[in-house]
Design an enzyme around this catalytic site. Sequence first.
Site, short mmCIF file in Angstrom:
data_model
loop_
_atom_site.label_atom_id
_atom_site.label_comp_id
_atom_site.label_asym_id
_atom_site.label_seq_id
_atom_site.Cartn_x
_atom_site.Cartn_y
_atom_site.Cartn_z
N SER A 24 0.68 -1.28 0.01
CA SER A 24 -0.17 -0.03 0.01
C SER A 24 0.83 1.39 -0.04
CB SER A 24 -0.99 0.09 1.23
OG SER A 24 0.05 -0.15 2.41
N PHE A 25 2.14 1.05 0.24
CA PHE A 25 3.01 2.37 0.36
C PHE A 25 3.83 2.62 -0.75
CE2 PHE A 25 6.78 4.53 1.86
CZ PHE A 25 6.16 5.86 2.32
N GLY A 26 4.18 1.66 -1.58
CA GLY A 26 5.07 1.67 -2.84
C GLY A 26 5.02 0.45 -3.51
N LYS A 43 12.64 1.28 -5.89
CA LYS A 43 11.41 1.62 -4.99
C LYS A 43 10.61 2.73 -5.45
CE LYS A 43 10.36 3.20 -1.83
NZ LYS A 43 9.95 4.14 -0.77
N ASP A 133 13.48 -3.10 12.88
CA ASP A 133 12.59 -4.06 12.39
C ASP A 133 13.36 -5.33 11.81
OD1 ASP A 133 10.09 -5.41 11.63
OD2 ASP A 133 9.95 -4.45 9.82
#
Length: 499
Positions: A24-26, A43, A133
Site C-alpha cells: 500500500s505504500f509503494g 522502489k 525491524d
Amino acid sequence: MASNSKKKDVGSQYKVLFTLGHGSFGTVKLACHLKTKALVAIKMVELSKKNIRGIRAEIATLEKLQHPNIICLFQVLVTSKHINIVTEYIPGGNLFDIIKEDGPMHEEEARRIFGQVVSAVKYCHNQDIVHQDIKAQNILRDEEGNVKIIDFGLAIRCRSGTLLKRQCGTKSCFAPELVLQEPYDGKKADVWSLGVLLYFITTGYYPFRGSTMKEMEEKIATGTYDIPTHVSGQLENLIHQILTVPPEMRPSIEDIERHPWVKKTEVNNPTVTDPDYNIIEMLCGMGFDANEILESLQRKKYNESMGAYLILKAQVDKGLEHTSIISAKPVDQCPTPPPSPPAHPSISSLLLKRRASEPNFSLLHIQPSGEHRPVSLALPGHKVARSASMPPIALHYPEKKSNSSSFALHSGAVAAPSVGNSILEDELPVPPDQEYDMGACFGSTYTKQCDMETPSPPQKISRFKRMSKRIRACLAQLCCIPRAPKTKKKHTSSNKIAP
C-alpha cells in the site's frame, strides 16, 4: 538534486523489467540501468504530503550508512508523481525464504551470517541509529553468500539517554518491553530482535509461538521458550543471554560480538576517499560531464551522475575490471532477468507502508524478577529454556558492563536528520508539522503482520504465472542463454528439528 531531474522520468535512465514486490505504500521494481546495463532495485513511492517526511528521514538514514552488510543507496529520482529510490539489487533471496526452503543453517554457516549481521547492527548503533525491524525477511543473501540488511523504513536516530514510547516493527520480534507497552531503549530492543533472528536461522522456527496473539505475547513477556537438543552449548548460552527479559541485563551489541560463538567480521569502516578517475573516464565516454560527477559526489546529490558512478563502483568493488564492465555488454542489451519474478518479500518490504492490522492485546504488567511464571512443558527433543530469573550459563562470556547512565523519558522517536545537502531539500516542499502515515514511530502504533507460526509452503503457482514462466524460459532458450538450475525445495514441517 540537479534541476533537470524533474524533466526526466525513470524510463530515460532505467528499463523497468518487472515488479519484485508491492504494497500500500509503494512498489519495488527490478530495472536495468541503461548506461551501465547493471540490474538495480527501484522502489517507487507516490509523491504525497503524508509520505514526504518519512521518505526524507529514510533517505537521510541510507545516505549515512555505508557498510558492506547494509543495502547501498545509488540514486533518488524525483518525478512529478513519484519518488524513486534506486538501490543495489540482491538476487539471492531473503533469509526467511532460504530457511523455509532449505531448513535451518548449520552452526558454522550461522556463525558467519550472524557475525555479519552483528557487524552491521553495531555500525548502526555506533551512529545512534536503531533499525527497529530486524528479522529474517529484512536480510538478503547475495550470490557470494554474504548478507545485507534492508528496509530502514522504521530506522530512527536515538540520542544517548533517550527512551522510546511508540510501538513499531514486527510483533513476533518484539522485545518484552514493547509487548508490555513500556518506554524502551531502542538499541536493547534491536538486540532482542537479533536473538529471535539467531534462534530462527538455527532452528527453523520462532522462539515464541502460540495459537493466539495473546498467547505469543505472554510468552515474549515472560521469556518462555525451548531450545532444541541439537543446539551446541555455546549457541544455547548466547541465545539465553540475548533473550534476557530485563533490558538492563540484556547484552549490548558489543557484548554479543565478543561472545565466543560469534564469528567476528572484520570490516574496514569506509572512509572518504578520492573519486576513482577510471570510473569517471568511463562515464565521460557515456556522455556524462566530469565536473558534474565530481560536484555530485562532493555534495552527495544522489542524482543521475552520482547514481551512475555508484553503480559502476559497486561493480568494480565486486571484482570486475574497469574495461570489462561495459565492453562485455552490447549497448542496446540489458542482462537477461530471472525467468520469473523472484519471491522477494524482503525487497518488497523495503520502505513499504506498515499496517496497523493487529490488535494490541492488553497484558498485565509482569515483573521479570521472582514472580511465578506459567510452566512451559518441553517438547520431545527440546531442552527447557531458562526463565528470566535464572542466572545465565557461564561459558567464558565476558561480564556485561553495567550502564549507569540515566534515561530521560522521551515523548517519541527522533527521526534521522536530513543531511545538509539532502537530495530532497530543493525538490520537495516541506509540509506543515503533521504525523505522516509511514509507521516511523511518530503517529499511532504501526506493526507489520507477525509470523506467529512457521508459515505453510507457498501456494501453487497460478495458471497465468506458469504460462508467464514458460514464455520467459522459451525466450531464454531462443537467446541461447542457459537457464539457472532449479533448486529443489525441501518442504519441512514447522515443528521438525534438523539433526
